[in-house]
Scaffold this motif. Sequence first.
Motif, PDB file in Angstrom:
ATOM      1  N   ALA A 111      14.422   2.625  -5.212  1.00 19.49           N
ATOM      2  CA  ALA A 111      13.504   2.105  -4.197  1.00 19.49           C
ATOM      3  C   ALA A 111      14.117   0.933  -3.456  1.00 19.49           C
ATOM      4  N   ASP A 155      -2.669   7.353 -12.349  1.00 20.62           N
ATOM      5  CA  ASP A 155      -3.396   7.260 -11.079  1.00 20.62           C
ATOM      6  C   ASP A 155      -4.318   6.050 -11.054  1.00 20.62           C
ATOM      7  N   THR A 168       0.738   0.744   0.605  1.00 14.59           N
ATOM      8  CA  THR A 168       0.864   2.134   0.172  1.00 14.59           C
ATOM      9  C   THR A 168       1.181   2.129  -1.322  1.00 14.59           C
ATOM     10  N   ALA A 169       0.951   3.273  -1.968  1.00 13.30           N
ATOM     11  CA  ALA A 169       1.159   3.376  -3.408  1.00 13.30           C
ATOM     12  C   ALA A 169       1.890   4.663  -3.734  1.00 13.30           C
ATOM     13  N   GLU A 170       2.724   4.602  -4.767  1.00  9.46           N
ATOM     14  CA  GLU A 170       3.523   5.780  -5.120  1.00  9.46           C
ATOM     15  C   GLU A 170       3.761   5.820  -6.624  1.00  9.46           C
ATOM     16  N   THR A 171       3.600   6.995  -7.204  1.00  5.48           N
ATOM     17  CA  THR A 171       3.945   7.229  -8.606  1.00  5.48           C
ATOM     18  C   THR A 171       5.236   8.027  -8.666  1.00  5.48           C
ATOM     19  N   VAL A 172       6.179   7.563  -9.483  1.00  6.07           N
ATOM     20  CA  VAL A 172       7.456   8.254  -9.636  1.00  6.07           C
ATOM     21  C   VAL A 172       7.629   8.638 -11.099  1.00  6.07           C
ATOM     22  N   LEU A 219       4.538   0.433  -6.675  1.00  9.87           N
ATOM     23  CA  LEU A 219       5.251   1.540  -7.315  1.00  9.87           C
ATOM     24  C   LEU A 219       4.991   1.559  -8.812  1.00  9.87           C
ATOM     25  N   LEU A 248       4.655  -1.817  -0.799  1.00 11.07           N
ATOM     26  CA  LEU A 248       4.667  -0.567  -1.546  1.00 11.07           C
ATOM     27  C   LEU A 248       4.460  -0.885  -3.020  1.00 11.07           C
ATOM     28  N   LEU A 254      -2.234   2.818 -10.600  1.00 10.18           N
ATOM     29  CA  LEU A 254      -1.775   2.663  -9.216  1.00 10.18           C
ATOM     30  C   LEU A 254      -2.922   2.317  -8.281  1.00 10.18           C
ATOM     31  N   ARG A 255      -4.039   2.987  -8.434  1.00  6.49           N
ATOM     32  CA  ARG A 255      -5.190   2.752  -7.569  1.00  6.49           C
ATOM     33  C   ARG A 255      -5.725   1.324  -7.735  1.00  6.49           C
TER      34      ARG A 255
END
Length: 286
Positions: free
Chosen positions: A98, A63, A83-87, A36, A34, A66-67
Amino acid sequence: MYLPLVVGVDGSGPSLRAVDWAADEALLHGLPLLVLFASRWERYEGDALARELGKPSARVPADDILRAAAGRARRRHTDLVVTAETVPDEAEHALVCAGRNASMIVLGSRGRSGFADRLLGSVCRTVAAGSDCPVVVLRGDHDNRADGGRRDGLVVGIGEAPASVLRFAFTEARARHAPLTAVRAWRCPTPETVDSPLLTGEPARLYEQRAAEELEAALEDAPADVTVRRHTAEGPARSVLSGASAEADLLVIGRRTHARLGRVAHTVLHRSSCPVVVVPERPRER
């Protein structure tokens, strides 16, 4: 279901190197990765990712960060589940949260001075102190590989409650097919120092022997498929372990108190010549 390995990114060079290290580690243990990104700011003003994306440093949105980081991990290991996630939160809080559902957190540590460096240093210290899972802080002249094997294997510091730390260290050494050096520091209580001309030989030998016995007791259940070396050394644990890191690929230390790093962990995180793993006393089993 395996808990993911989490890597924190911010677009800086050290965080991109952390992505490489985390991708290797995830593949090594068959874990999903992951990626993050956590920030209250919409854009990151930095050079490393901007150069990779071909954009001005002040024009790199979250974005894109993260990408690019997730794509870097996928290119490194095409079979890895990423997987990728922005918080939209402070990095410290987001990463600690996390860690409640992670097998490990990996963070990069910048090697330059300035306000940004102090911020990242604060993130590393806070997450290492408060996470429920082991936290890797990439220190020293590592080669971006979790299983690099460029040096002399792994080092684990043996303190008062080593069970969880040893479990983690055995698992990492086995996965890497690398030797593990267990280190126990010892000291003569003042004024019984090794250098004292009035107290030569016997007092020092007694304290060293006690340290060797404590080390042997801690390693009583060491697995047969891991090569374990024993090493005792006179001096403060923080200095002994920092010195041992010079020839190690990975240094494993423990953390007994939640939300606070002890003096040994705090010093080692600043001085280590290799990546450091801070393992809580009762880490979640993999």
